[in-house]
Design a protein around this motif. Structure first.
Motif, short mmCIF file in Angstrom:
data_model
loop_
_atom_site.label_atom_id
_atom_site.label_comp_id
_atom_site.label_asym_id
_atom_site.label_seq_id
_atom_site.Cartn_x
_atom_site.Cartn_y
_atom_site.Cartn_z
N ARG A 41 0.81 -1.00 -0.01
CA ARG A 41 0.17 -0.03 0.12
C ARG A 41 0.90 1.11 0.07
O ARG A 41 0.53 2.08 -0.91
N ASP A 42 1.99 1.28 0.72
CA ASP A 42 2.91 2.27 0.98
C ASP A 42 3.36 2.46 -0.47
O ASP A 42 3.76 3.64 -1.03
N ASP A 43 3.85 1.31 -1.13
CA ASP A 43 4.63 1.56 -2.47
C ASP A 43 3.71 2.04 -3.57
O ASP A 43 4.02 2.78 -4.31
N TYR A 44 2.59 1.67 -3.48
CA TYR A 44 1.19 2.24 -4.75
C TYR A 44 1.31 3.44 -4.37
O TYR A 44 1.03 4.36 -5.00
N LYS A 45 1.09 3.89 -3.13
CA LYS A 45 0.74 5.56 -2.40
C LYS A 45 1.87 6.19 -3.17
O LYS A 45 1.67 7.39 -3.24
N ASN A 46 3.02 5.74 -2.89
CA ASN A 46 4.40 6.66 -3.39
C ASN A 46 4.31 6.83 -4.61
O ASN A 46 4.64 7.89 -5.11
N SER A 68 9.73 -1.80 -5.96
CA SER A 68 8.37 -2.27 -5.52
C SER A 68 7.78 -3.43 -5.97
O SER A 68 7.99 -3.61 -7.19
N LEU A 69 6.60 -3.80 -5.68
CA LEU A 69 5.85 -4.66 -6.39
C LEU A 69 5.29 -3.88 -7.85
O LEU A 69 5.39 -4.80 -8.80
N PRO A 70 4.88 -2.92 -7.80
CA PRO A 70 4.51 -2.44 -9.18
C PRO A 70 5.43 -2.40 -10.09
O PRO A 70 5.35 -2.71 -11.50
N VAL A 71 6.64 -2.02 -9.53
CA VAL A 71 8.09 -1.70 -10.53
C VAL A 71 8.11 -3.33 -10.84
O VAL A 71 8.53 -3.45 -12.17
N ILE A 72 8.18 -4.32 -10.27
CA ILE A 72 8.51 -5.77 -10.52
C ILE A 72 7.79 -6.21 -11.32
O ILE A 72 8.12 -6.72 -12.34
N HIS A 73 6.56 -5.92 -11.09
CA HIS A 73 5.51 -6.61 -12.05
C HIS A 73 5.70 -5.80 -13.58
O HIS A 73 5.62 -6.62 -14.45
N TYR A 115 -2.64 -4.22 -11.43
CA TYR A 115 -2.37 -5.42 -10.50
C TYR A 115 -2.21 -5.32 -9.39
O TYR A 115 -2.45 -6.07 -8.36
N THR A 116 -1.52 -4.21 -8.77
CA THR A 116 -1.19 -3.79 -7.44
C THR A 116 -2.33 -3.54 -6.50
O THR A 116 -2.51 -3.97 -5.46
N LYS A 117 -3.34 -2.88 -7.20
CA LYS A 117 -4.72 -2.64 -6.56
C LYS A 117 -5.35 -4.01 -6.47
O LYS A 117 -5.92 -4.42 -5.22
N ASN A 122 -6.80 -8.34 -2.37
CA ASN A 122 -6.93 -9.46 -1.98
C ASN A 122 -6.20 -9.81 -0.85
O ASN A 122 -6.79 -10.52 0.40
N LEU A 123 -4.95 -8.91 -0.42
CA LEU A 123 -4.47 -9.00 1.02
C LEU A 123 -5.23 -8.40 2.15
O LEU A 123 -5.27 -8.98 3.29
#
Length: 151
Positions: A41-46, A68-73, A115-117, A122-123
C-alpha cells in the motif's frame, strides 16, 4: 524483503504485545498478512498519491531505484527487449518528466498499478478474514484495518 523487513518489525511488535497479554490468541498470522498489505500500500501510494507526493516527493521510490511490487510487475511484464523502466530506475532520477513517463508506462503498458490494486484488495480480504478468526471484538485492530483499506 517485505517478509523479513517490514514483517520482522511487525512480528516483533506482535510477539512483544502477546508476551504481556493475557490473551491466548496468536496474532502473528494476522501480522504476516498486514505486513505486505502495509508495505505494498505504501509503495502504491508513493507512486499514485498526491498527498504522498507533497510529503515525500513525487515518485520518490523511483528516484531511490526501489524495486517495489508495481515496478517488479512492470519489468516482468514488459516486452523482453524493453528495459525502459529498469533504465529509469538505474538513473536515480529527480526529473519529474522521466518519473511521469515511468508512471505512465506502469499504468498503460504493463497494467502494473491495476495489478497492485488487485493484490492489495486480496491481502486486505485475507487480513480481514484472519482478524475475524480471532475471538472477541478488537476495536483497535478493526480501526487499523479500516485505515489500511485500499480506496
Amino acid at each position: 524483503m517485505i517478509s523479513n523487513k517490514t514483517g520482522g518489525l511487525f512480528r516483533l511488535a506482535a510477539r512483544l504485545m502477546q508476551s504481556v497479554s493475557s490473551t491466548v490468541h496468536n496474532i502473528v498470522p494476522l501480522t504476516d498478512l498486514i505486513s505486505p498489505l502495509f508495505q505494498v500500500r505504501d509503495d502504491y501510494k508513493n507512486l499514485c498519491s498526491e498527498q504522498m507526493a507533497s510529503a515525500k516527493g513525487f515518485c520518490e521510490d523511483l528516484t531511490e531505484g526501489k524495486f517495489s511490487l508495481p515496478v517488479i510487475h512492470s519489468i516482468r511484464n514488459s516486452a523482453s527487449s524493453n528495459n525502459e523502466l529498469l533504465n529509469i530506475l538505474k538513473l536515480h532520477t529527480l526529473d519529474q518528466g522521466l518519473k511521469s513517463h515511468a508512471l505512465w508506462y506502469m499504468q498503460t503498458q504493463t497494467n502494473s498499478l491495476d495489478y497492485t490494486k488487485r493484490v492489495l484488495s486480496n491481502l486486505h480480504e485475507q487480513a480481514q478474514s484472519a482478524l475475524a478468526h480471532i475471538q472477541g471484538q478488537n476495536d483497535p485492530m478493526e480501526a487499523i484495518m479500516v485505515k489500511l483499506a485500499f480506496i
